[in-house]
Design an enzyme around this catalytic site. Structure first.
Site, short mmCIF file in Angstrom:
data_model
loop_
_atom_site.label_atom_id
_atom_site.label_comp_id
_atom_site.label_asym_id
_atom_site.label_seq_id
_atom_site.Cartn_x
_atom_site.Cartn_y
_atom_site.Cartn_z
N SER A 19 0.82 -1.22 0.00
CA SER A 19 0.00 0.00 0.00
C SER A 19 0.85 1.27 0.00
O SER A 19 1.82 1.38 0.75
CB SER A 19 -0.92 0.01 1.22
OG SER A 19 -1.60 1.24 1.31
N SER A 21 -0.63 4.12 0.69
CA SER A 21 -1.40 5.05 1.53
C SER A 21 -0.59 5.67 2.67
O SER A 21 -0.70 6.88 2.91
CB SER A 21 -2.65 4.36 2.09
OG SER A 21 -3.53 4.06 1.04
N THR A 68 -9.51 -1.13 2.34
CA THR A 68 -9.29 -1.56 0.96
C THR A 68 -9.73 -3.02 0.81
O THR A 68 -10.33 -3.61 1.71
CB THR A 68 -7.82 -1.31 0.55
OG1 THR A 68 -7.70 -1.58 -0.84
CG2 THR A 68 -6.83 -2.15 1.34
N LYS A 72 -14.33 -3.59 1.90
CA LYS A 72 -15.14 -2.37 1.74
C LYS A 72 -16.64 -2.61 1.96
O LYS A 72 -17.34 -1.76 2.51
CB LYS A 72 -14.92 -1.75 0.36
CG LYS A 72 -13.52 -1.18 0.16
CD LYS A 72 -13.41 -0.54 -1.21
CE LYS A 72 -11.98 -0.09 -1.49
NZ LYS A 72 -11.87 0.60 -2.77
N ASP A 109 -13.72 6.92 -3.57
CA ASP A 109 -13.14 6.39 -4.82
C ASP A 109 -13.62 7.15 -6.06
O ASP A 109 -12.82 7.55 -6.90
CB ASP A 109 -13.46 4.90 -4.99
CG ASP A 109 -12.66 4.03 -4.03
OD1 ASP A 109 -11.53 4.42 -3.69
OD2 ASP A 109 -13.16 2.96 -3.64
N ALA A 135 -18.44 -4.73 -13.62
CA ALA A 135 -19.65 -4.41 -12.86
C ALA A 135 -19.50 -4.81 -11.39
O ALA A 135 -20.49 -5.08 -10.72
CB ALA A 135 -20.86 -5.09 -13.50
N GLY A 136 -18.27 -4.84 -10.91
CA GLY A 136 -18.00 -5.22 -9.52
C GLY A 136 -18.04 -4.01 -8.60
O GLY A 136 -18.50 -2.92 -8.96
N ALA A 138 -15.70 -2.05 -7.49
CA ALA A 138 -14.90 -0.88 -7.89
C ALA A 138 -15.71 0.03 -8.80
O ALA A 138 -15.69 1.26 -8.69
CB ALA A 138 -13.62 -1.33 -8.60
N ARG A 159 -18.85 -9.26 -18.57
CA ARG A 159 -19.02 -10.64 -19.08
C ARG A 159 -20.40 -11.17 -18.70
O ARG A 159 -21.09 -11.76 -19.52
CB ARG A 159 -17.93 -11.56 -18.51
CG ARG A 159 -16.55 -11.32 -19.12
CD ARG A 159 -15.51 -12.20 -18.47
NE ARG A 159 -14.16 -11.77 -18.78
CZ ARG A 159 -13.47 -12.14 -19.84
NH1 ARG A 159 -14.01 -12.94 -20.74
NH2 ARG A 159 -12.24 -11.70 -20.04
#
Length: 278
Positions: A19, A21, A68, A72, A109, A135-136, A138, A159
């Site tokens: 990370s 961050s 992360t 989340k 995000d 389409a997840g 994120a 997909r």
């Protein structure tokens, strides 16, 4: 003599050792004269482990957390209060603990992505045709700020088309949004393509047809790496000149988290430049 308390912050995830961050927030703190420390906390994948880790951090006087992968969605369920953007995102990447011990969840995000595109790179989204790959979680996290930027239309390709359709339905009240399979994209043209799949992490590419990007179009990979991702390579092969990875998004979402905690807006430009040199 009075001792000055150093406020504690951290990022929780698994894996976490790579990370950026802690470095980003340390640079923000130095720049804005904020007294704080920021560390990484590796948490076992189990949901209970995460919940216990958050409670332990809060009990020890921790002021705030970044969350992360893969926690989340659990963080979203765990917090007492959620911002509107976190509510819609179905995921929380920023937690603030107030004086009363109440946990406030937010998702930075999407605003991180939009600021990187519009502020750092002068990419206009208004009245543009946008294609989002994946389409997840994120992707779900960026759709509200993306649609608020008023593109002509936004297409989610995945997909499993049903997953894309569910997202399009969920965000339909915010703008013109549709779902598509990768196959059905052939013959279409977009001004901005955002890769929100995790394919880049596996060194893979979604099955994209040639000619999907308009002249002077933009390609953005939400992942960042030391070398061009397969999606960025594909964009280059398509003759695209405006190709970006997610490093700027990472810094911009961190800046929004920092603002939520400290009520101070850090300058991101120097931090992004520093990270590029590492």
């Amino acid at each position: 003599m009075m001792t000055i308390q150093t406020d504690q912050y951290a990022v929780m995830g698994n894996p976490i050792e790579h990370s950026k961050s802690p470095l980003i927030h340390t640079l923000f703190a130095e720049q804005t004269n904020q007294l704080l420390s920021y560390k990484t906390i590796l948490v076992d994948i189990q949901e209970d482990s995460f919940i216990n880790a958050v409670k332990k951090f809060q009990r020890s006087g921790g002021k705030g957390l970044n969350i992360t992968v893969p926690f989340k969605e659990i963080a979203w369920k765990l917090v007492t209060k959620r911002s509107e953007r976190a509510e819609l995102a179905g995921a929380v990447n920023t937690i603030r603990f107030d004086e009363q011990g109440i946990s406030h969840g937010d998702n930075t995000d999407g605003i991180g992505l939009i600021r990187d595109l519009t502020k750092n790179h002068n990419c206009q989204i208004q009245a543009k045709k946008v294609l989002v790959l994946g389409a997840g979680g994120a992707v779900r996290g960026i759709l509200k700020p993306l649609l608020t930027a008023n593109p002509t239309n936004c297409v989610i390709a995945n997909r499993t088309v049903e997953k894309a359709e569910k997202l399009a339905e969920l965000f339909a009240h915010l703008g013109n949004i549709n779902a598509s399979s990768y196959e059905d994209l052939a013959g279409q043209s977009y001004d901005l393509i955002i890769n929100g799949t995790s394919a880049s992490l596996q060194g893979k590419l979604p099955p994209l047809a040639d000619g999907l990007i308009s002249k002077n179009g933009w390609c953005y990979d939400m992942m960042y790496a030391n070398s061009a991702t397969p999606f960025m390579q594909w964009a280059k092969n398509q003759g695209v000149t405006n190709i970006l990875d997610g490093l700027g998004m990472l810094v911009e979402q961190a800046a929004e988290s920092f603002y939520i905690w400290r009520k101070v807006k850090p300058n991101t430009t120097n931090v992004i430049q520093k990270l590029k040199l590492i």
